[in-house]
Design a protein around this motif. Structure first.
Motif, short mmCIF file in Angstrom:
data_model
loop_
_atom_site.label_atom_id
_atom_site.label_comp_id
_atom_site.label_asym_id
_atom_site.label_seq_id
_atom_site.Cartn_x
_atom_site.Cartn_y
_atom_site.Cartn_z
N VAL A 73 0.79 -1.24 0.00
CA VAL A 73 0.00 0.00 0.00
C VAL A 73 0.82 1.29 0.00
CG1 VAL A 73 -1.87 -1.18 1.22
CG2 VAL A 73 -0.20 0.15 2.52
N MET A 74 2.13 1.18 -0.09
CA MET A 74 2.94 2.41 0.03
C MET A 74 2.49 3.50 -0.94
SD MET A 74 6.84 1.27 0.75
CE MET A 74 7.25 0.12 2.05
N ASN A 75 2.29 3.14 -2.18
CA ASN A 75 1.90 4.13 -3.19
C ASN A 75 0.51 4.70 -2.90
OD1 ASN A 75 2.44 5.39 -5.92
ND2 ASN A 75 0.52 4.33 -6.34
N ASN A 76 -0.43 3.81 -2.55
CA ASN A 76 -1.80 4.26 -2.25
C ASN A 76 -1.84 5.25 -1.10
OD1 ASN A 76 -1.64 1.46 -3.27
ND2 ASN A 76 -3.87 1.52 -3.30
N THR A 77 -1.15 4.89 -0.02
CA THR A 77 -1.23 5.73 1.18
C THR A 77 -0.47 7.04 1.01
OG1 THR A 77 0.57 4.46 2.19
CG2 THR A 77 -1.66 3.80 2.74
N ALA A 78 0.64 7.00 0.30
CA ALA A 78 1.38 8.23 0.04
C ALA A 78 0.53 9.19 -0.79
CB ALA A 78 2.69 7.93 -0.66
N ASN A 79 -0.14 8.66 -1.80
CA ASN A 79 -0.98 9.52 -2.64
C ASN A 79 -2.17 10.07 -1.87
OD1 ASN A 79 0.37 9.60 -5.13
ND2 ASN A 79 -0.41 7.61 -5.72
N ALA A 80 -2.74 9.25 -0.99
CA ALA A 80 -3.87 9.73 -0.18
C ALA A 80 -3.43 10.86 0.74
CB ALA A 80 -4.47 8.58 0.62
N LEU A 81 -2.27 10.73 1.36
CA LEU A 81 -1.76 11.79 2.23
C LEU A 81 -1.52 13.07 1.45
CD1 LEU A 81 0.66 9.68 4.45
CD2 LEU A 81 -1.32 10.98 5.27
N LEU A 82 -0.96 12.95 0.27
CA LEU A 82 -0.75 14.14 -0.57
C LEU A 82 -2.09 14.77 -0.96
CD1 LEU A 82 2.11 12.84 -2.90
CD2 LEU A 82 2.28 14.73 -1.26
N VAL A 119 -11.13 -2.47 -2.82
CA VAL A 119 -9.86 -1.79 -3.14
C VAL A 119 -8.86 -2.13 -2.05
CG1 VAL A 119 -8.69 0.42 -3.48
CG2 VAL A 119 -11.03 0.11 -4.32
N THR A 120 -7.75 -2.75 -2.43
CA THR A 120 -6.77 -3.16 -1.43
C THR A 120 -6.20 -1.95 -0.70
OG1 THR A 120 -4.82 -4.52 -1.02
CG2 THR A 120 -4.76 -3.14 -2.97
N GLY A 121 -6.03 -2.12 0.59
CA GLY A 121 -5.39 -1.06 1.37
C GLY A 121 -6.29 0.09 1.76
N VAL A 153 -15.69 10.79 1.57
CA VAL A 153 -15.00 10.78 0.29
C VAL A 153 -15.27 9.46 -0.46
CG1 VAL A 153 -12.67 10.54 -0.68
CG2 VAL A 153 -13.19 12.44 0.83
N GLY A 154 -15.26 8.34 0.26
CA GLY A 154 -15.56 7.07 -0.37
C GLY A 154 -16.95 7.02 -0.95
N ARG A 170 -17.37 3.04 -11.78
CA ARG A 170 -17.96 1.84 -12.35
C ARG A 170 -17.55 0.58 -11.59
NH1 ARG A 170 -16.32 0.60 -17.54
NH2 ARG A 170 -18.20 -0.66 -17.76
N GLY A 171 -16.42 0.68 -10.86
CA GLY A 171 -15.92 -0.47 -10.14
C GLY A 171 -14.74 -0.08 -9.28
N PRO A 172 -14.05 -1.06 -8.68
CA PRO A 172 -12.94 -0.76 -7.76
C PRO A 172 -11.79 0.01 -8.40
CG PRO A 172 -13.66 -3.01 -7.47
CD PRO A 172 -14.36 -2.51 -8.69
N GLY A 173 -11.52 -0.23 -9.69
CA GLY A 173 -10.41 0.48 -10.34
C GLY A 173 -10.65 1.97 -10.41
N SER A 174 -11.82 2.35 -10.89
CA SER A 174 -12.13 3.78 -10.97
C SER A 174 -12.38 4.37 -9.59
CB SER A 174 -13.33 4.02 -11.90
OG SER A 174 -14.42 3.19 -11.55
N LEU A 175 -12.84 3.55 -8.64
CA LEU A 175 -13.04 4.06 -7.28
C LEU A 175 -11.71 4.53 -6.69
CD1 LEU A 175 -14.75 4.49 -4.71
CD2 LEU A 175 -14.25 2.13 -4.09
N GLN A 176 -10.66 3.75 -6.91
CA GLN A 176 -9.36 4.11 -6.37
C GLN A 176 -8.90 5.46 -6.90
OE1 GLN A 176 -6.50 1.01 -6.92
NE2 GLN A 176 -5.12 1.82 -5.38
N MET A 177 -9.09 5.68 -8.20
CA MET A 177 -8.70 6.95 -8.82
C MET A 177 -9.59 8.09 -8.33
SD MET A 177 -8.60 7.83 -12.88
CE MET A 177 -10.37 7.61 -13.05
N ASN A 178 -10.91 7.85 -8.32
CA ASN A 178 -11.84 8.90 -7.91
C ASN A 178 -11.69 9.26 -6.44
OD1 ASN A 178 -13.02 9.22 -10.45
ND2 ASN A 178 -14.46 7.53 -10.10
#
Length: 261
Positions: free
Chosen positions: A28-37, A192-194, A224-225, A233-241
């Motif tokens: 999750v390093m990338n996911n969490t870093a991006n969320a913090l930013l 969505v993992t993480g 936000v979720g 449309r699904g988990p992939g776009s959810l992560q981006m949105n």
């Protein structure tokens, strides 16, 4: 009043841009870093003991996530907690998979016992296992409801002087003073993992800016979720949105959507 406190906490994160030190898992390093930013904080994924004393002297909070635990990581985590204590900083513990193995359970309890200022953010099964009760889990996934973990969470508040965030279909924030129930979020989020790890990282950001209960982070990610799921449309776009909505979140959306008691 709680809604106003949450809004003030979000504004504080965006104004202060606190540095959050993360010892977190590889997944999750990338996911969490991006969320913090996106929320306005400044992440650093720091794992070396050689820099940890210096890092914790100016960082706002320490996040410990045991998701990819091994014998190399454990002493680093313990040393980082010592440095957080030395600098009077909050430690946010995510005991990923606590109860799934003896290693994870014992390590989680050791970290919890050693932190002076502690927030535990976890799913219901991990909270129950951390408290020494029999939990239902499958690896790192919870099979217990958030309601079932309330007693265990109150035990952890007493045992470790911690504040506890139970995340799930319903979130609970448990402190010595009160229990707050949050009913935001969306059923797509667990795909969505993480997502829980993201909440843990955000909890570190809000703690660094003054909210040591975990409430503001749970409220913000839930809202936000919810918004992001409506556009996905699904988990992939959810992560981006989700990242976009974290960045765009404003006071009106929080006031209109927050469901808490």
């Amino acid at each position: 009043m709680l809604k106003e406190q949450i809004i003030q906490s979000l504004n504080a994160v965006r104004e202060q841009k606190p540095l959050v030190v993360n010892i977190t898992n590889y997944v999750v390093m990338n996911n969490t870093a991006n969320a913090l930013l996106a929320v306005g904080a400044s992440p650093i994924m720091a794992h070396s003991q050689q820099e940890m004393a210096e890092m914790m002297s100016f960082a706002g909070a320490l996040v410990i996530n045991i998701g990819t635990l091994d014998s190399v990581w454990t002493p680093r985590m313990s040393f980082a907690v010592e440095q957080a204590n030395n600098n009077d900083k909050v430690v946010v513990l995510d005991p990923v998979g606590c109860g799934a193995s003896q290693l994870r359970t014992e390590t989680s309890r050791q970290i919890a016992a050693s932190a002076n200022k502690l927030i535990i953010r976890s799913n219901a099964s991990e909270i129950i296992a951390l408290a020494g009760e029999q939990a239902q889990s499958k690896g790192v996934d919870a099979l217990d409801s958030s309601d079932a973990a309330l007693g265990a969470a109150q035990f952890l508040v007493s045992e470790y002087g911690a504040n506890v965030v139970i995340s799930g279909a319903t979130d609970y924030v448990v402190t010595k003073e009160q229990v707050v129930k949050l009913n935001n979020g969306h059923e797509m989020m667990p795909f969505v993992t993480g997502m829980g790890c993201t909440l843990t990282a955000l909890t570190g950001a809000f703690a660094a800016a003054g909210d040591e209960t975990g409430l503001a982070a749970a409220a913000v990610l839930g809202v936000v979720g919810e918004i992001a799921a409506e556009k996905s449309r699904g988990p992939g776009s959810l992560q981006m949105n989700l990242l976009d909505e974290l960045y765009l979140l404003d006071e009106n959306a929080l006031l209109e959507r927050l469901k808490l008691s």
